[in-house]
Motif scaffolding. Structure first.
Motif, PDB file in Angstrom:
ATOM      1  N   GLY A 243      -1.680 -15.296   1.324  1.00 12.14           N
ATOM      2  CA  GLY A 243      -0.500 -15.711   2.061  1.00 12.14           C
ATOM      3  C   GLY A 243       0.439 -14.562   2.368  1.00 12.14           C
ATOM      4  N   PHE A 244      -0.134 -13.441   2.770  1.00 13.60           N
ATOM      5  CA  PHE A 244       0.629 -12.246   3.139  1.00 13.60           C
ATOM      6  C   PHE A 244       1.490 -11.719   1.987  1.00 13.60           C
ATOM      7  CE2 PHE A 244       0.409 -14.777   7.208  1.00 13.60           C
ATOM      8  CZ  PHE A 244      -0.584 -14.017   7.803  1.00 13.60           C
ATOM      9  N   THR A 245       0.918 -11.761   0.776  1.00 14.69           N
ATOM     10  CA  THR A 245       1.637 -11.198  -0.376  1.00 14.69           C
ATOM     11  C   THR A 245       0.950  -9.960  -0.940  1.00 14.69           C
ATOM     12  OG1 THR A 245       0.477 -12.644  -1.949  1.00 14.69           O
ATOM     13  CG2 THR A 245       2.554 -13.466  -1.016  1.00 14.69           C
ATOM     14  N   LEU A 246      -0.342  -9.788  -0.702  1.00 15.72           N
ATOM     15  CA  LEU A 246      -1.062  -8.626  -1.207  1.00 15.72           C
ATOM     16  C   LEU A 246      -1.142  -7.542  -0.140  1.00 15.72           C
ATOM     17  CD1 LEU A 246      -4.084 -10.398  -2.962  1.00 15.72           C
ATOM     18  CD2 LEU A 246      -2.088  -9.383  -4.074  1.00 15.72           C
ATOM     19  N   ARG A 247      -0.973  -6.347  -0.546  1.00 14.24           N
ATOM     20  CA  ARG A 247      -1.145  -5.158   0.283  1.00 14.24           C
ATOM     21  C   ARG A 247      -0.201  -5.151   1.490  1.00 14.24           C
ATOM     22  NH1 ARG A 247      -4.331  -1.215  -1.271  1.00 14.24           N
ATOM     23  NH2 ARG A 247      -4.425   0.450   0.279  1.00 14.24           N
ATOM     24  N   GLN A 248       0.987  -5.588   1.283  1.00 16.71           N
ATOM     25  CA  GLN A 248       1.980  -5.651   2.351  1.00 16.71           C
ATOM     26  C   GLN A 248       2.977  -4.494   2.324  1.00 16.71           C
ATOM     27  OE1 GLN A 248       1.757  -8.443   4.760  1.00 16.71           O
ATOM     28  NE2 GLN A 248      -0.177  -8.160   3.680  1.00 16.71           N
ATOM     29  N   GLU A 249       2.868  -3.600   1.335  1.00 17.76           N
ATOM     30  CA  GLU A 249       3.841  -2.515   1.222  1.00 17.76           C
ATOM     31  C   GLU A 249       3.737  -1.586   2.424  1.00 17.76           C
ATOM     32  OE1 GLU A 249       1.254  -2.855  -0.824  1.00 17.76           O
ATOM     33  OE2 GLU A 249       2.070  -3.904  -2.576  1.00 17.76           O
ATOM     34  N   ARG A 250       4.871  -1.144   2.891  1.00 14.28           N
ATOM     35  CA  ARG A 250       4.888  -0.225   4.032  1.00 14.28           C
ATOM     36  C   ARG A 250       4.234   1.100   3.692  1.00 14.28           C
ATOM     37  NH1 ARG A 250       4.618  -2.791   8.332  1.00 14.28           N
ATOM     38  NH2 ARG A 250       4.525  -4.694   7.148  1.00 14.28           N
ATOM     39  N   SER A 251       4.149   1.414   2.398  1.00 17.12           N
ATOM     40  CA  SER A 251       3.559   2.689   1.982  1.00 17.12           C
ATOM     41  C   SER A 251       2.042   2.610   1.816  1.00 17.12           C
ATOM     42  CB  SER A 251       4.173   3.136   0.654  1.00 17.12           C
ATOM     43  OG  SER A 251       3.948   2.143  -0.349  1.00 17.12           O
TER      44      SER A 251
END
Length: 548
Positions: A283-291
């Motif tokens: 649900g768009f919670t994993l691997r969402q970091e801008r880095s």
């Protein structure tokens, strides 16, 4: 060019595009196209409901990589067909749907079965085209096939007014338009190699459309040479063989936590053919970091469905990428083994049928024992089809994937796909063993296509998991409203008797002691008698998923 009707020119154009079969439910609105099919080399597979038509065409598109072709009539026919269009849109499958329409003079008068194809299909198709000029009939076929196949594939809808397709034309056949694969530039390749050289925990995620068996072998071979863990997108586990030493499993439902860890903790993630969409990212919670260092290899310039950072977008299909990395050598990286092995071991363990199998209620048969009995009968290139629901977990978790394409399922959560897709795959590759695993509610949504299978000689083995309920929704219900079962229970027929009524083999399993014999009989019906076979497994309603 000699004169012919626009409908006949459409059929001739389909032949020029290499179409060997179309899936239809007939209608008076496209009689001239049906007449053109009469003397053509294109097999017309007449189905029992328009949802089955588009499901079969979609599965054909997944299998071949070329647009599956469906034909239905206006109004109710188009409405029923919409389910497969939505599937092709979300699963990125090339599909061309021809829809008969009212005569041009009857438009906007609420004529019999009139509808506006642009309004109905506009949000779920790559293009919606209505043929108003008979001289452009072949041009529309070529444009539809190109649009369906290029970039991120998807469905294209072509409207055929019944009066226009009977008009005469001397227009020539327009040849197929070439579809570009994109390319990996020298700069892309050099920077990818440099990024991987500095990575301590690299990983590759495979999925999406535009694959071929060669591309899958090339990309997985690249990962195997360097010991890079490969995690599969949801419903895309066949891009790498199950027994590959670098395979760490499929994301989404029925996954291992180690596969999630690989996705989450990779310091460089190479996403090939697919995107980081909602299911693999929880649900768009994993691997969402801008880095996050996410390299995305995808021929879709828009990267629809992708969420999260993009360190670099390589505009190439899996075919172009596979050819490029087939010869790429990064040298030795023994430190990557420690990162790979725990997840690979967890994946192998996850596929083993547990010793607790057989702990089920009296009067039922255990699906884990059913799969255990099936496995020795399955050739390496077995094709597996599933619909949507908890029943998919039995095939996803325990049935090995021997190479692309071998798993046909749905990413949009639609039900009723398992039987039509099995029929389509069996028709296209009659010498291949096709196993379909279906839920009871899912099976009843399109079980009538067994009649299509019998009529045209398709012969899949269909295992129906009958737990007397819509199991996935029941599980959600118990989680949110424990002890308050409502609207999820089913009273089912004898599916084996239903199958026999269609002229297929049918057997019912209610005891573990009968499993091996019934499975052997079903396999024999498929491989020797060449008829579809249905094995009705009366399953324990408390055992909703493997391992429970």
């Amino acid at each position: 060019m000699p004169e012919q009707s626009a409908g006949h020119l459409i059929v001739e154009s389909l032949e020029a595009h290499g179409v060997d079969r179309v899936f239809t439910v007939p209608g008076e609105s496209f009689l001239d196209v049906l007449d053109g099919l009469h003397d053509s080399s294109v097999q017309n597979v007449v189905c029992r409901q328009e949802g089955g038509v588009t499901y079969m065409a979609e599965a054909h598109g997944k299998l071949t990589g070329r647009p599956g072709v469906a034909m239905v009539t206006r109004g109710p026919g188009a409405s029923n067909a919409f389910v497969g269009v939505h599937l092709a849109w979300q699963d990125s499958t090339p599909l061309v749907l021809f829809v008969g329409l009212v005569p041009v003079a009857h438009r906007e008068k609420e004529a019999f079965q009139e509808f506006d194809p642009h309004q109905w299909f506009g949000s779920q198709a790559k293009r919606v085209m209505v043929l108003d000029d008979p001289d452009r009939a072949s041009e529309y076929v070529a444009e539809a096939f190109f649009a369906a196949s290029s970039g991120r594939p998807g469905p294209v809808v072509v409207g055929l007014p019944e009066d226009v397709i009977t008009q005469r034309t001397d227009a020539p056949v327009v040849p197929p338009l070439p579809v570009a694969e994109g390319a990996v530039s020298a700069e892309d390749l050099a920077e990818l190699a440099a990024a991987l050289e500095t990575a301590e925990r690299p990983a590759i995620m495979l999925g999406g459309p535009r694959w071929t068996p060669e591309a899958a072998a090339q990309v997985s071979g690249f990962a195997e040479r360097h010991g890079i863990p490969v995690v599969s997108d949801w419903r895309a586990g066949d891009r790498i063989r199950t027994d590959s030493p670098v395979a760490v499993g499929e994301l989404g439902y029925s996954r291992t936590e180690d596969s999630v860890r690989v996705l989450r903790d990779a310091d460089l993630l190479l996403v090939v053919g697919t995107t980081l969409s909602d299911i693999p990212t929880d649900g768009f919670t994993l691997r969402q970091e801008r880095s996050a260092r996410n390299w995305v290899v995808n021929v879709d310039a828009a990267l629809r469905q992708h969420s999260g950072a993009v360190a670099r977008h390589v505009l190439a299909s899996p075919v172009a990428f596979g050819r490029t990395v087939a010869g790429l050598d990064l040298g030795e990286h023994p430190e990557w083994t420690g990162w790979l092995e725990p997840a690979a071991s967890a994946h192998r363990e996850h596929m083993r049928i547990p010793s607790t199998a057989g702990n089920n209620a009296p009067g039922t048969a255990d699906m884990e024992l059913v799969v255990k009995a099936l496995l020795p009968h399955l050739p390496e290139d077995t094709a597996v089809t599933t619909g949507s629901g908890n029943h998919t977990a039995w095939a996803q978790r325990y049935v090995p994937k021997g190479g692309y394409p071998c798993h046909f399922s749905v990413r949009n959560g639609t039900m009723g796909y398992s039987v039509p897709s099995a029929v389509a795959v069996s028709l296209a590759q009659p010498e291949r063993f096709v196993l379909s695993v279906s839920g009871d509610g899912e099976f009843l949504m399109n079980s009538q296509e067994l009649a299509t299978a019998v009529q045209y000689g398709a012969h899949p083995l269909i295992v129906v998991v009958d737990n007397g309920q819509y199991g996935t929704i029941r599980a959600h219900q118990e989680r949110h409203y424990p002890g308050r079962v409502s609207g999820t229970q089913l009273r089912n027929p004898d599916f084996a008797a239903v199958a026999r009524g269609y002229g297929a083999f049918g057997a019912r399993l209610e005891r573990n002691e009968d499993i091996e014999g019934v499975i052997a009989d079903g396999v024999r019906a498929v491989t020797e008698d060449r008829v579809p076979a249905v094995v009705h497994v009366v399953a324990d309603p408390a055992k909703l998923l493997p391992g429970m």
